[in-house]
Design a protein around this motif. Structure first.
Motif, PDB file in Angstrom:
ATOM      1  N   PRO A 147     -18.050  17.537 -45.483  1.00 38.95           N
ATOM      2  CA  PRO A 147     -17.550  16.230 -45.046  1.00 38.95           C
ATOM      3  C   PRO A 147     -17.901  15.064 -45.969  1.00 38.95           C
ATOM      4  CG  PRO A 147     -19.462  16.795 -43.758  1.00 38.95           C
ATOM      5  CD  PRO A 147     -19.207  17.941 -44.694  1.00 38.95           C
ATOM      6  N   LEU A 148     -18.593  15.325 -47.080  1.00 38.47           N
ATOM      7  CA  LEU A 148     -19.097  14.215 -47.906  1.00 38.47           C
ATOM      8  C   LEU A 148     -17.973  13.397 -48.543  1.00 38.47           C
ATOM      9  CD1 LEU A 148     -21.681  12.886 -48.722  1.00 38.47           C
ATOM     10  CD2 LEU A 148     -21.868  14.448 -50.639  1.00 38.47           C
ATOM     11  N   ARG A 149     -16.956  14.076 -49.086  1.00 39.66           N
ATOM     12  CA  ARG A 149     -15.834  13.346 -49.711  1.00 39.66           C
ATOM     13  C   ARG A 149     -15.108  12.470 -48.686  1.00 39.66           C
ATOM     14  NH1 ARG A 149     -12.899  15.471 -54.453  1.00 39.66           N
ATOM     15  NH2 ARG A 149     -10.994  15.029 -53.332  1.00 39.66           N
ATOM     16  N   ALA A 150     -14.818  13.059 -47.544  1.00 40.22           N
ATOM     17  CA  ALA A 150     -14.086  12.308 -46.523  1.00 40.22           C
ATOM     18  C   ALA A 150     -14.917  11.143 -46.001  1.00 40.22           C
ATOM     19  CB  ALA A 150     -13.685  13.228 -45.380  1.00 40.22           C
ATOM     20  N   MET A 151     -16.225  11.352 -45.832  1.00 43.32           N
ATOM     21  CA  MET A 151     -17.074  10.269 -45.325  1.00 43.32           C
ATOM     22  C   MET A 151     -17.169   9.147 -46.351  1.00 43.32           C
ATOM     23  SD  MET A 151     -18.889   9.080 -42.882  1.00 43.32           S
ATOM     24  CE  MET A 151     -19.415  10.353 -41.771  1.00 43.32           C
ATOM     25  N   LYS A 152     -17.305   9.496 -47.638  1.00 43.29           N
ATOM     26  CA  LYS A 152     -17.381   8.467 -48.677  1.00 43.29           C
ATOM     27  C   LYS A 152     -16.082   7.678 -48.740  1.00 43.29           C
ATOM     28  CE  LYS A 152     -18.272   7.731 -53.577  1.00 43.29           C
ATOM     29  NZ  LYS A 152     -18.763   8.281 -54.835  1.00 43.29           N
ATOM     30  N   SER A 153     -14.955   8.360 -48.717  1.00 46.32           N
ATOM     31  CA  SER A 153     -13.690   7.634 -48.811  1.00 46.32           C
ATOM     32  C   SER A 153     -13.397   6.861 -47.524  1.00 46.32           C
ATOM     33  CB  SER A 153     -12.548   8.573 -49.158  1.00 46.32           C
ATOM     34  OG  SER A 153     -12.382   9.546 -48.170  1.00 46.32           O
ATOM     35  N   LEU A 154     -13.896   7.351 -46.378  1.00 44.47           N
ATOM     36  CA  LEU A 154     -13.752   6.578 -45.139  1.00 44.47           C
ATOM     37  C   LEU A 154     -14.496   5.252 -45.255  1.00 44.47           C
ATOM     38  CD1 LEU A 154     -12.994   6.252 -42.131  1.00 44.47           C
ATOM     39  CD2 LEU A 154     -15.078   7.504 -41.587  1.00 44.47           C
ATOM     40  N   LEU A 155     -15.719   5.290 -45.755  1.00 46.43           N
ATOM     41  CA  LEU A 155     -16.488   4.053 -45.896  1.00 46.43           C
ATOM     42  C   LEU A 155     -15.866   3.132 -46.948  1.00 46.43           C
ATOM     43  CD1 LEU A 155     -20.189   5.183 -45.482  1.00 46.43           C
ATOM     44  CD2 LEU A 155     -18.601   4.308 -43.802  1.00 46.43           C
ATOM     45  N   ILE A 156     -15.288   3.714 -47.998  1.00 50.27           N
ATOM     46  CA  ILE A 156     -14.598   2.900 -49.012  1.00 50.27           C
ATOM     47  C   ILE A 156     -13.389   2.213 -48.382  1.00 50.27           C
ATOM     48  CG2 ILE A 156     -13.185   3.056 -51.092  1.00 50.27           C
ATOM     49  CD1 ILE A 156     -15.152   5.273 -52.030  1.00 50.27           C
ATOM     50  N   ALA A 157     -12.629   2.955 -47.580  1.00 50.55           N
ATOM     51  CA  ALA A 157     -11.445   2.377 -46.942  1.00 50.55           C
ATOM     52  C   ALA A 157     -11.836   1.259 -45.977  1.00 50.55           C
ATOM     53  CB  ALA A 157     -10.669   3.467 -46.207  1.00 50.55           C
ATOM     54  N   LEU A 158     -12.935   1.455 -45.241  1.00 49.80           N
ATOM     55  CA  LEU A 158     -13.372   0.407 -44.311  1.00 49.80           C
ATOM     56  C   LEU A 158     -13.940  -0.796 -45.071  1.00 49.80           C
ATOM     57  CD1 LEU A 158     -14.913   2.571 -41.468  1.00 49.80           C
ATOM     58  CD2 LEU A 158     -12.709   1.410 -41.520  1.00 49.80           C
ATOM     59  N   GLN A 159     -14.593  -0.522 -46.222  1.00 48.88           N
ATOM     60  CA  GLN A 159     -15.065  -1.631 -47.062  1.00 48.88           C
ATOM     61  C   GLN A 159     -13.875  -2.456 -47.547  1.00 48.88           C
ATOM     62  OE1 GLN A 159     -16.821  -0.397 -50.787  1.00 48.88           O
ATOM     63  NE2 GLN A 159     -17.165  -2.493 -51.449  1.00 48.88           N
ATOM     64  N   TYR A 160     -12.816  -1.783 -47.969  1.00 55.58           N
ATOM     65  CA  TYR A 160     -11.629  -2.500 -48.441  1.00 55.58           C
ATOM     66  C   TYR A 160     -10.960  -3.244 -47.286  1.00 55.58           C
ATOM     67  CZ  TYR A 160      -7.072  -3.432 -50.436  1.00 55.58           C
ATOM     68  OH  TYR A 160      -5.936  -4.061 -50.864  1.00 55.58           O
ATOM     69  N   HIS A 161     -10.849  -2.599 -46.138  1.00 55.12           N
ATOM     70  CA  HIS A 161     -10.167  -3.205 -44.994  1.00 55.12           C
ATOM     71  C   HIS A 161     -10.874  -4.487 -44.551  1.00 55.12           C
ATOM     72  CE1 HIS A 161      -7.687  -3.319 -41.370  1.00 55.12           C
ATOM     73  NE2 HIS A 161      -8.779  -3.723 -40.757  1.00 55.12           N
ATOM     74  N   HIS A 162     -12.190  -4.440 -44.485  1.00 56.91           N
ATOM     75  CA  HIS A 162     -12.959  -5.594 -43.993  1.00 56.91           C
ATOM     76  C   HIS A 162     -13.379  -6.536 -45.120  1.00 56.91           C
ATOM     77  CE1 HIS A 162     -13.082  -4.127 -39.910  1.00 56.91           C
ATOM     78  NE2 HIS A 162     -13.417  -2.947 -40.358  1.00 56.91           N
ATOM     79  N   LYS A 163     -12.916  -6.241 -46.351  1.00 50.41           N
ATOM     80  CA  LYS A 163     -13.247  -7.068 -47.521  1.00 50.41           C
ATOM     81  C   LYS A 163     -14.753  -7.264 -47.652  1.00 50.41           C
ATOM     82  CE  LYS A 163      -8.892  -9.609 -47.220  1.00 50.41           C
ATOM     83  NZ  LYS A 163      -8.305  -8.754 -46.198  1.00 50.41           N
ATOM     84  N   ALA A 164     -15.502  -6.208 -47.417  1.00 52.23           N
ATOM     85  CA  ALA A 164     -16.964  -6.279 -47.502  1.00 52.23           C
ATOM     86  C   ALA A 164     -17.389  -6.409 -48.966  1.00 52.23           C
ATOM     87  CB  ALA A 164     -17.589  -5.026 -46.898  1.00 52.23           C
ATOM     88  N   ALA A 165     -18.335  -7.291 -49.208  1.00 47.68           N
ATOM     89  CA  ALA A 165     -18.834  -7.515 -50.566  1.00 47.68           C
ATOM     90  C   ALA A 165     -20.293  -7.961 -50.468  1.00 47.68           C
ATOM     91  CB  ALA A 165     -17.993  -8.580 -51.277  1.00 47.68           C
ATOM     92  N   PRO A 166     -21.035  -7.808 -51.545  1.00 49.38           N
ATOM     93  CA  PRO A 166     -22.423  -8.283 -51.521  1.00 49.38           C
ATOM     94  C   PRO A 166     -22.489  -9.782 -51.254  1.00 49.38           C
ATOM     95  CG  PRO A 166     -21.987  -6.978 -53.498  1.00 49.38           C
ATOM     96  CD  PRO A 166     -20.684  -7.191 -52.810  1.00 49.38           C
ATOM     97  N   GLY A 167     -23.550 -10.208 -50.588  1.00 50.08           N
ATOM     98  CA  GLY A 167     -23.726 -11.621 -50.292  1.00 50.08           C
ATOM     99  C   GLY A 167     -23.984 -12.432 -51.551  1.00 50.08           C
ATOM    100  N   ARG A 168     -23.579 -13.682 -51.534  1.00 50.11           N
ATOM    101  CA  ARG A 168     -23.788 -14.568 -52.670  1.00 50.11           C
ATOM    102  C   ARG A 168     -24.393 -15.878 -52.190  1.00 50.11           C
ATOM    103  NH1 ARG A 168     -18.082 -14.714 -54.992  1.00 50.11           N
ATOM    104  NH2 ARG A 168     -17.588 -13.271 -53.346  1.00 50.11           N
ATOM    105  N   LEU A 169     -25.165 -16.495 -53.049  1.00 47.20           N
ATOM    106  CA  LEU A 169     -25.749 -17.794 -52.716  1.00 47.20           C
ATOM    107  C   LEU A 169     -24.691 -18.870 -52.916  1.00 47.20           C
ATOM    108  CD1 LEU A 169     -29.232 -17.446 -54.397  1.00 47.20           C
ATOM    109  CD2 LEU A 169     -28.689 -17.283 -51.973  1.00 47.20           C
ATOM    110  N   ILE A 170     -24.735 -19.875 -52.068  1.00 49.85           N
ATOM    111  CA  ILE A 170     -23.795 -20.981 -52.171  1.00 49.85           C
ATOM    112  C   ILE A 170     -24.468 -22.114 -52.914  1.00 49.85           C
ATOM    113  CG2 ILE A 170     -22.452 -22.648 -50.862  1.00 49.85           C
ATOM    114  CD1 ILE A 170     -22.503 -20.637 -48.538  1.00 49.85           C
ATOM    115  N   ASP A 171     -23.789 -22.619 -53.950  1.00 52.58           N
ATOM    116  CA  ASP A 171     -24.322 -23.782 -54.668  1.00 52.58           C
ATOM    117  C   ASP A 171     -24.156 -25.035 -53.817  1.00 52.58           C
ATOM    118  OD1 ASP A 171     -25.115 -22.389 -56.895  1.00 52.58           O
ATOM    119  OD2 ASP A 171     -23.173 -22.588 -57.886  1.00 52.58           O
ATOM    120  N   ARG A 172     -25.244 -25.718 -53.605  1.00 49.88           N
ATOM    121  CA  ARG A 172     -25.164 -26.960 -52.815  1.00 49.88           C
ATOM    122  C   ARG A 172     -25.662 -28.102 -53.679  1.00 49.88           C
ATOM    123  NH1 ARG A 172     -27.399 -24.747 -47.095  1.00 49.88           N
ATOM    124  NH2 ARG A 172     -25.594 -23.446 -46.692  1.00 49.88           N
TER     125      ARG A 172
END
Ligand SMILES: [Zn+2]
Length: 129
Positions: free
Chosen positions: A101-126
């Motif tokens: 199940p490793l390939r399917a689980m990895k690609s499932l998480l990739i698809a959900l990352q793309y769907h939810h536009k998940a990205a590492p957090g960034r600091l906001i310049d103030r």
């Protein structure tokens, strides 16, 4: 592809489980067993954004561990077989429940990352006051 409607979570998950491109669902995601292609052969989506990290492995470890330990405990309590038989029984089960199940689980998480536009957090310049 701005003319393409956004897929639902279910559609994204199905694209992930099929190991297909998270945007178009047609191009293949993998070039090797777990190596990703540089971009989608169908829609041209650059796969450089993908960072599934240890997520797939953690899910697989938790699920496979529960299955194998439960099976080993049941067999030990009911039959008390010798230890070599435990090794013969559970080694193939461990390989099957982790590698298959490793390939399917990895690609499932990739698809959900793309769907939810998940990205590492960034600091906001103030602006300093
Ligand atoms: Zn694509």
């Amino acid at each position: 592809m701005p003319d393409q409607a956004l897929p639902t979570v279910f559609e994204s998950a199905m694209r992930g489980l099929a190991c297909r491109c998270p945007r178009c669902g047609k191009g293949k995601l993998y070039g090797g067993f777990l190596n990703l292609r540089p971009k989608c052969e169908s829609c041209g989506l650059d796969f450089a954004f993908i960072d599934s990290g240890d997520g797939p492995a953690i899910f697989i470890i938790m699920i496979a561990g529960a299955i194998v330990v439960a099976c080993a405990l049941i067999v030990e309590v009911k039959y008390q077989p010798p230890f070599w038989l435990h090794a013969v029984l559970w080694l193939p089960l461990i390989l099957a429940t982790t590698l298959l199940p490793l390939r399917a689980m990895k690609s499932l998480l990739i698809a959900l990352q793309y769907h939810h536009k998940a990205a590492p957090g960034r600091l906001i310049d103030r602006d300093p006051e």
